[in-house]
Design an enzyme around this catalytic site. Structure first.
Site, PDB file in Angstrom:
ATOM      1  N   TYR A 191      -0.773 -37.590  49.373  1.00  0.00           N
ATOM      2  CA  TYR A 191      -0.379 -38.525  48.970  1.00  0.00           C
ATOM      3  C   TYR A 191      -0.402 -38.940  47.538  1.00  0.00           C
ATOM      4  O   TYR A 191      -0.019 -40.184  46.947  1.00  0.00           O
ATOM      5  CB  TYR A 191      -2.133 -40.037  49.877  1.00  0.00           C
ATOM      6  CG  TYR A 191      -2.605 -40.708  49.730  1.00  0.00           C
ATOM      7  CD1 TYR A 191      -1.453 -41.961  49.747  1.00  0.00           C
ATOM      8  CD2 TYR A 191      -3.474 -40.969  48.521  1.00  0.00           C
ATOM      9  CE1 TYR A 191      -1.208 -43.122  48.864  1.00  0.00           C
ATOM     10  CE2 TYR A 191      -3.108 -42.654  47.810  1.00  0.00           C
ATOM     11  CZ  TYR A 191      -2.328 -43.415  48.328  1.00  0.00           C
ATOM     12  OH  TYR A 191      -2.749 -45.201  48.179  1.00  0.00           O
TER      13      TYR A 191
ATOM     14  N   SER B 171      -1.467 -46.124  42.421  1.00  0.00           N
ATOM     15  CA  SER B 171      -3.003 -45.519  42.752  1.00  0.00           C
ATOM     16  C   SER B 171      -3.847 -44.997  41.901  1.00  0.00           C
ATOM     17  O   SER B 171      -3.255 -44.157  40.779  1.00  0.00           O
ATOM     18  CB  SER B 171      -2.922 -44.678  44.294  1.00  0.00           C
ATOM     19  OG  SER B 171      -4.244 -44.589  44.041  1.00  0.00           O
TER      20      SER B 171
END
Length: 267
Positions: free
Chosen positions: A161, A148
């Site tokens: 996360y 990400s």
């Protein structure tokens, strides 16, 4: 030696595994791979969505599809994936299963955080190891891990996360170098915001978001050519602009971004 000008199905084929295939980025990867001639093992928790996708891909492309409903937050689910795929000559694996959380870490649910750790990191590691051994025996293979844009610095209000994606990014980078002389291509995919169910589950308010089909197409084009793909214009702009900023500065910038994306939590 792998000829990277060959079609992907010829280069890696004949079967591909896609986790998280029921929606979002995983579904887009499955559709793109079916179009390129792969047979597919489709993995997610919701079997009815996988069955519908399998029917669509078979009708559209003549693809053989095996549906496997498995919970990758459990050791049993990961083991079932490895066991059920042993009879197929799987040459390409896309680990796109995963989810995120957002908001104050201390106000979150620790059970959900640990599930996220098991899916995002644990399952990706176990599948990389299991299929990596098979690829070593085959003398070729491809592995795509979903990183990400948040993987490259700490991210307040999405700290855990971001940490899981940092793990995935680092794992992919290391495996790519380690496996390069074994004929195994490894790619980390680091998108920005993508229009999937991710934001809904994480409790995020997103503005502009990339189409998951763009993520899948650009990632498959980058496999074997680069170590990290930043699919979509937004990911490229954010990635390269943040790369010029010191790490402490990136953390501050991401804090402001996440404050805006989670401001509705207070309400």
């Amino acid at each position: 030696m792998i000829n990277r000008r060959e079609p992907l199905e010829v280069r890696y084929g004949p079967w591909a595994l896609v986790t998280g295939a029921s929606e979002g980025i995983g579904r887009s990867f499955a559709a793109a791979l079916a179009q390129q001639g792969f047979h597919l093992v489709l993995v997610a928790r919701r079997s009815h969505l996988l069955e519908a996708l399998a029917d669509n891909l078979t009708q559209a492309h003549g693809t053989q599809c095996e549906v496997l409903a498995a919970d990758l937050s459990t050791a049993e689910g990961v083991a079932e994936v490895l066991d059920r795929t042993a009879r197929h000559d799987v040459g390409l694996v896309v680990c796109s299963a995963g989810f995120g959380t957002a908001g104050c870490f201390l106000e979150g649910d620790i059970g959900e955080e640990l599930d996220m750790l098991r899916v995002n990191c644990g399952a990706s590691t176990a599948l990389s190891w299991g299929f990596g051994r098979r690829f070593k025996s085959r003398g070729r293979g491809g592995l795509i891990l979903l990183s990400s844009i948040v993987a490259f610095q700490g991210v307040p209000r999405s700290a855990h996360y971001a940490a899981t994606k940092s793990y995935v990014q680092t794992l992919a980078e290391g495996l790519r170098a380690e496996w390069a002389d074994r004929g195994i291509d490894v790619l980390a995919v680091a998108p920005g915001p993508v229009a999937t169910g991710f934001a809904r589950r994480a409790g995020l308010t997103m503005g502009r978001a990339e189409n998951p089909d763009v993520v899948a197409a650009e990632s498959l084009n980058a496999l074997g050519r680069r170590g990290t793909a930043r699919p979509g214009l937004l990911a490229k702009v954010l990635g390269y602009s943040l790369a010029m900023t010191p790490r402490w500065g990136r953390i501050r910038i991401m804090a402001m971004v996440m404050r805006g994306m989670t401001k509705h939590h207070a309400a």
